[in-house]
Each structure stands twice: as structure tokens, then as C-alpha cells.
Design an enzyme around this catalytic site. Structure first.
Site, PDB file in Angstrom:
ATOM      1  CB  CYS B  51      -0.896   0.004   1.239  1.00 45.26           C
ATOM      2  SG  CYS B  51      -1.664   1.627   1.529  1.00 45.26           S
ATOM      3  CB  CYS B  54       0.962   1.354   4.767  1.00 45.29           C
ATOM      4  SG  CYS B  54      -0.645   0.536   5.006  1.00 45.29           S
ATOM      5  CG  HIS B 114      -4.382  -0.735   4.643  1.00 46.47           C
ATOM      6  ND1 HIS B 114      -3.892   0.004   3.593  1.00 46.47           N
ATOM      7  CD2 HIS B 114      -5.195  -1.686   4.087  1.00 46.47           C
ATOM      8  CE1 HIS B 114      -4.376  -0.477   2.450  1.00 46.47           C
ATOM      9  NE2 HIS B 114      -5.171  -1.494   2.720  1.00 46.47           N
ATOM     10  CG  ASN B 154     -13.169  10.746  -4.540  1.00 49.54           C
ATOM     11  OD1 ASN B 154     -14.191  11.404  -4.502  1.00 49.54           O
ATOM     12  ND2 ASN B 154     -12.161  11.036  -5.352  1.00 49.54           N
ATOM     13  CB  SER B 162      -6.934   4.323  -6.884  1.00 46.87           C
ATOM     14  OG  SER B 162      -6.314   5.459  -6.338  1.00 46.87           O
ATOM     15  CG  HIS B 165      -4.024   3.774   4.054  1.00 43.44           C
ATOM     16  ND1 HIS B 165      -3.084   2.952   4.634  1.00 43.44           N
ATOM     17  CD2 HIS B 165      -4.125   4.840   4.877  1.00 43.44           C
ATOM     18  CE1 HIS B 165      -2.622   3.518   5.744  1.00 43.44           C
ATOM     19  NE2 HIS B 165      -3.246   4.669   5.898  1.00 43.44           N
ATOM     20  CG  HIS B 167      -6.538   8.423   0.765  1.00 44.52           C
ATOM     21  ND1 HIS B 167      -7.055   7.171   0.475  1.00 44.52           N
ATOM     22  CD2 HIS B 167      -6.456   9.065  -0.425  1.00 44.52           C
ATOM     23  CE1 HIS B 167      -7.262   7.070  -0.828  1.00 44.52           C
ATOM     24  NE2 HIS B 167      -6.913   8.210  -1.408  1.00 44.52           N
ATOM     25  CD  GLN B 169      -7.373  12.937  -4.155  1.00 42.13           C
ATOM     26  OE1 GLN B 169      -6.711  13.672  -4.883  1.00 42.13           O
ATOM     27  NE2 GLN B 169      -8.098  11.945  -4.621  1.00 42.13           N
TER      28      GLN B 169
END
Ligand SMILES: O=P(O)(O)O[C@H]1O[C@H](CO)[C@@H](O)[C@H](O)[C@H]1O
Ligand SMILES: O=P(O)(O)O[C@H]1O[C@H](CO)[C@@H](O)[C@H](O)[C@H]1O
Lengths: 346, 346
Positions: B51, B54, B114, B154, B162, B165, B167, B169
């Protein structure tokens, strides 16, 4: 044209909506570890016993389709718009604003054959679809409460199409919907200023530049618009300015069928798949006076980006801020222009 | 409120964009034979060797993440916006219009773990995410060329994410994007007329009516907006009118973390799945003078309609004409309000 500018990050203006799209040409290089779709296969039987669109079969509400042999239209059993919705409106303090909407939803089976799609159909059969669209448009527009008629097709599972039997839809309604209000505004402003249709002037320039044209015939041009949002978005524009499909001559109807076959064949050939898209005509409102500004056109919005299985996601940034694309419209047009018009599976 | 009207087909006005949504309450009954998504599971390891988010792992461009233990931000290796794009513009006959755009894209890892998502994280850990958002916003706004900062997430494969994990933006850019231009226009018009923020007046009315509220705390209210487009779309509105996250007190930051945990837990509980969505804050433009009209809010756009595997497709009619929804916002609010705030998997 400032070639450099268009190789770097920039925004482009959509003449038809008055909105902008963010273009990031370099970004297509990023690796993709996200969702991979199932590729749409072309192998299907010509008739499926439990398909509710095949000739002779029973539909959801128990009605049976006739044993139709040519394109066939019926009223959607689960229509989003209904002709008998009572009129009404709500306005609480200019904060909660709503009003009723009437309309009608039709389903158009393109062919009795379950296993075909537009690019795989004979030209003569596509011509019959165009004729049916025209007849349906005429009949819907004859109802004075109808103000706008949306002819469209959702093709492919990933475009929410719930049945692979080749078909499209028509939603007709008592009001002009949002996207059309934008296009009306933009086309009217251009017409008022220049006395010509916006798309006539735009088409002239594109034909001169030959950078975004995909294919053309005597009556229609297919191109990737300068402001395309979807990776392989295209638009078909009629050379002659007409407000809606009723004005097309028999020759123009044939020309439309032909460019539809050629464009959708190129699409299938791009990733050697049954290429998904949503497509639809934008035509002038009806029962709404003259629309000397309106110029018939048809949009194709295909979701695929890199292959038959990787699509472009219009998500977080795109929903919240602005549409965004990776490859440039010129790159897309180049690719589409280079493809054969013989279907890969033929 | 004309209860009947809202049970029949109608359109609702979006106060923030000035656009309309078509609501077809009866249509949810149609059978679904279309695309079924894979349900998003909750079982993932706490650390995954390949990943790229990570702690300690190498990213695509070879850079290694530090062994971070708290929310961690870095510049996107495949940024859609870049800080050094040269300035330029194109205008050919008012038909081909484009100009350069500069900006910066950041990635925000919510947790070193994760296997977590916002609803599964400890409240204290979500508070650290809020603090990081605030710090990032501050740093980006300190660059005078930045005019707008989009914080978003997203979540889930079907929202184009994609990497699972946890996250989000941040895309910051030199211009105010389309959706924000619309919201600016609407909020300014209301403020000019009423001397109060549009969302303050709207929130007052919603709190009085209690029909679309999902949950609330001292500082924030989560509700299904009257004009929601996505089936379970919600909006978090701050009770105090602020232009952006920099103005939140420590108490308000904690309140935001708390309502985020509560709302996303309800979402996961709705279909007992890791509920996908795109979400993001809409904040006033920066380096752009005073914005007395702007009222901080956050949108949640989730794609699911009927279950963990059947989503709402915004396709043909929606792309070409107008957004359309099946269940009413009131039905959705009722369902979300009735859910537990204890995570189903805990
Ligand atoms: O940046 P990511 O997560 O790779 O990409 C995702 O979010 C972006 C911003 O909404 C979109 O442009 C991409 O289409 C989507 O796949
Ligand atoms: O009418 P269908 O094919 O069942 O439904 C499809 O097209 C409609 C019109 O674009 C959309 O509202 C639906 O979300 C989509 O699944």
C-alpha cells in the site's frame, strides 16, 4: 493556437453550457490500482425468454410485447414522469421551493434482435430507428403541455442500463430542464450578437482546423468538442441548422443513421469492446414559440478512460468543484479518427 | 407544506446552485435487473506491504512515507494541478476559449492504520484529522495565487478511490471552479436581499420543521437537504456562520469531528457495509476579499440507492437534462434518523 498552453494544466470554456472543464494532460500517466470493470462482451443470443424487451415476451407489469419485427416503442412501465400528475407548487419563505411536473416516458426497442447494438445493425435498420424517433417526437410534441423532449440511450451495464436488449428512451416533460436552460441561454446570446447559430460558427471553425473532427458526411459532422468532459466524449452536429428532428429531410435522416453507425463502430473498435455510453439529442423546446437560435446536436458521454475495463470517475473534486479530464480532446480525436469503420467483430 | 405535491412527481429548487432536481417518489418500486456492485467489506489488515499510503512504504515515484503515527499530508505524486504551470490564454473568435490554471494537490492520510475508515476511528483521532485539514488550509491559503481550496474524500472503490487506506485529498487552485461560482452567486444574492446568510435562514427553517434533520450537536447539524440529488445525500451545516475552517474554535473542531463520526456511522449502518461516498467542504474563496455571504458547509454524495450493491446511476437523462431521484429526501432522512450511532461492526 498556443500549443504550449494546451499541453499544460488549463481550463476550457464550454460554449453550450457556459461552464468550464479542468484539463490535466500530464495526469494520464498515473498508475491505476482502483476499480476494474467487467468488459462488455458481444456474445448474446438473438432471443432471450426472460428479456422483457424481446418480441412476444411479457413485461414487468404483465403486458406482452407484440411480435415486433421493426423498431418498437411503448410507454415505460416504471416511468419517472406521468401525464396525470396534479398541478401544484410549494414555496416556504423562498427556502423550500418545488412544483409539480408532468410528462411521459417511452422506451424505444431498436431491434427485435437481442444480440445487436447500433453499430452492429444494418444501416437500413438504423434508418428505421431514426424514423421512429421522428414519429415519437412528433406525437409527443403534439401534446400542448409538453415543453421538452429528451431522446437518449444508456448503453452498457456501467451506464445503468438494466437490459442489454438494444433500446433507448424518450422522456418528455412539461418544463425545460436545467442543462437545456443553460444551452438555451448560451445559444440565444450568440444568436442575438452574431445573427447566426453558435454551432454553425463553431462547426465552421472546427472544419477549418481539422484538429477535433472524427468523421463526417454530407449532412453531419462528428467531433470531439473543444470542451469535452468525458475522455472520449463526442458530439454530432447537423450541417444545416434545424431546431429538431422533425425538420430533417429523408436524406438527412439517412445521413444521421449512417454517421451513428460509423461513430459507434469506431467506439467499439477503440477498446475492442461493446463500448458503453450515454447519448442523446439536444433539440429546441416544443410548444414554446420560435427558437431561431437552436441548432440540433447530439452528445455522446462515454465513461471509459484507458481500456475496456478502466473508467474515468467523476467523483469528489468533479462533483464538488468542476469536471476534470486527463487526456486532451485533441488526443482523443486523433485516436478516434485513426480507427477503422469496419466493426472489429464482423 | 402541500404534502400531496411532494408525493407526486415534482422538481425542487437547489438554493445553493440555483438548479433543479426531478423527484419521482413512486419510481423506487421498479424492479432492478441491472448492475450489481460488490459490497465493500470491512475486513482489511492494519498494515499492507504494497500500500503506497501505509507508514514507511514507498510511493509510486519512489519516495518513502515516514513512519507516521498521526494524520499525515503530502503532495500528490500525480497531481491534477501544479504550482509552476506557465500563465497563458487562448481565444479564437470567442469559440475556443481556454486559460492556464495553477494549483496544488495534497493527499491526507487519516490514520496510519490501513484497516480503518472515519466511522471506525476514535473520536480523538478524527479530531487530529480536522486539525490537519485546518493547518493544510492555512498553509495553502498563505500562497497568494491560490483562490480556492477543495477539501474532499472519495470513499470506496465505486467512488473511484484507488486505495482503501483511509485518506482524503485537497485540491487548491488559482481560480474559483464552476460549482463554487454557482454557490457564490446564490449566497451573495440572498445576503444582499436579507442581510443574513442563506444557510442560516435555511437551517432555522429546517430545525423548526424537523423533517429532514439526521443528527445535531452544539455546533453542527447534519440534514438531508430539501433539494438532495443522491438518494442518501446529506449536508453538514455549522450553526455559527463562518467562511472557512480557519475560523472554527477548538470546541467547534471537536464538534465537527464528532458529527462526522456520528453521520458516517449511520451511513455504514444503513446497509451494513463500508458506505461509499464522495464528501467535501464548501468554503469561501481565499485571497479574494471579504465573503460576508459565505456559510461553511460540507456535502456528502453517496451513490447507493437500495442496498450495499445497487447504486443510483446518474446517466442519460441526468447527464443530458437534469438530475433525477426516486425516493424523497424526507424518506431518506427518516431512514438515516432511525439508525443507531453504534457501528454495526463494533
Ligand atoms: O486522485 P485519485 O484518488 O487517484 O482519483 C480519483 O479522484 C479524483 C478527484 O475526484 C478523480 O479525478 C479521479 O477520476 C478519481 O479516480
Ligand atoms: O430507466 P432505466 O433504464 O431503468 O434507468 C436508467 O436510466 C435512467 C435515465 O437516465 C436513470 O434515471 C436510472 O438511474 C438508470 O438506471
Amino acid at each position: 493556437m498556443a500549443a504550449d498552453l494546451l499541453q499544460n494544466v488549463h481550463t476550457r470554456f464550454n460554449l453550450l453550457t457556459g461552464e468550464w472543464v479542468l484539463v490535466s494532460p500530464h495526469r494520464n500517466k498515473r498508475p491505476w490500482q482502483g476499480k476494474v470493470e467487467a468488459a462488455a462482451g458481444l456474445q448474446r443470443p438473438a432471443y432471450v425468454a426472460d428479456c422483457y424487451l424481446c418480441p412476444g415476451n411479457h413485461r414487468a407489469e404483465g403486458v406482452a410485447n407484440p411480435a415486433y419485427t421493426e423498431p418498437y416503442a411503448f410507454t415505460n412501465d416504471f416511468a419517472a414522469l406521468l401525464p396525470d400528475t396534479p398541478a401544484g407548487e410549494v414555496n416556504e419563505g423562498d427556502l423550500l421551493i418545488a412544483h409539480s411536473q408532468k410528462g411521459q416516458c417511452r422506451v424505444i426497442c431498436f431491434s427485435p434482435r437481442h444480440d445487436l447494438t447500433l453499430p452492429q445493425m444494418e444501416l437500413g435498420e438504423i434508418e428505421k430507428v431514426v424514423t421512429l424517433w421522428k414519429n415519437e417526437f412528433e406525437a409527443l410534441a403534439a401534446q400542448p403541455f409538453i415543453k421538452y423532449i429528451q431522446i437518449f440511450e444508456n448503453k452498457g451495464e456501467i451506464m445503468g442500463c438494466s437490459n442489454p436488449h438494444p433500446h433507448g428512451q424518450i422522456w418528455a416533460q412539461s418544463e425545460i430542464p436545467t442543462e437545456l436552460v443553460k444551452e438555451l441561454h448560451q445559444q440565444k446570446a450568440w444568436f442575438a450578437k452574431h445573427g447566426r447559430s453558435l454551432l454553425a460558427d463553431y462547426l465552421d471553425l472546427e472544419l477549418k482546423k481539422q484538429e477535433r473532427i472524427v468523421c463526417e458526411n454530407e449532412h453531419f459532422v462528428a467531433l470531439v468538442p473543444f470542451w469535452a468532459v468525458w475522455p472520449y466524449e463526442t458530439m454530432i452536429i447537423s450541417r444545416r441548422q434545424v431546431a429538431d428532428i422533425r425538420e430533417f429531410t429523408v436524406d438527412e435522416q439517412k445521413g444521421l443513421a449512417s454517421i451513428l453507425k460509423r461513430l459507434t463502430t469506431r467506439y467499439d473498435n477503440l477498446f475492442q469492446t461493446s463500448f458503453p455510453y450515454s447519448a442523446g439529442m439536444h433539440q429546441a423546446p416544443v410548444n414554446d414559440g420560435a427558437h431561431p437560435e437552436w441548432h440540433w446536436h447530439m452528445h455522446f458521454y462515454p465513461p471509459l478512460l484507458r481500456s475496456a475495463t478502466v473508467k474515468k470517475f467523476m467523483v469528489g473534486y468533479e462533483m464538488l468543484a468542476s469536471p476534470q479530464r486527463d487526456i486532451t480532446p485533441e488526443m482523443a480525436a486523433n485516436q478516434l479518427r485513426g480507427l477503422s469503420e469496419v466493426h472489429f467483430a464482423s
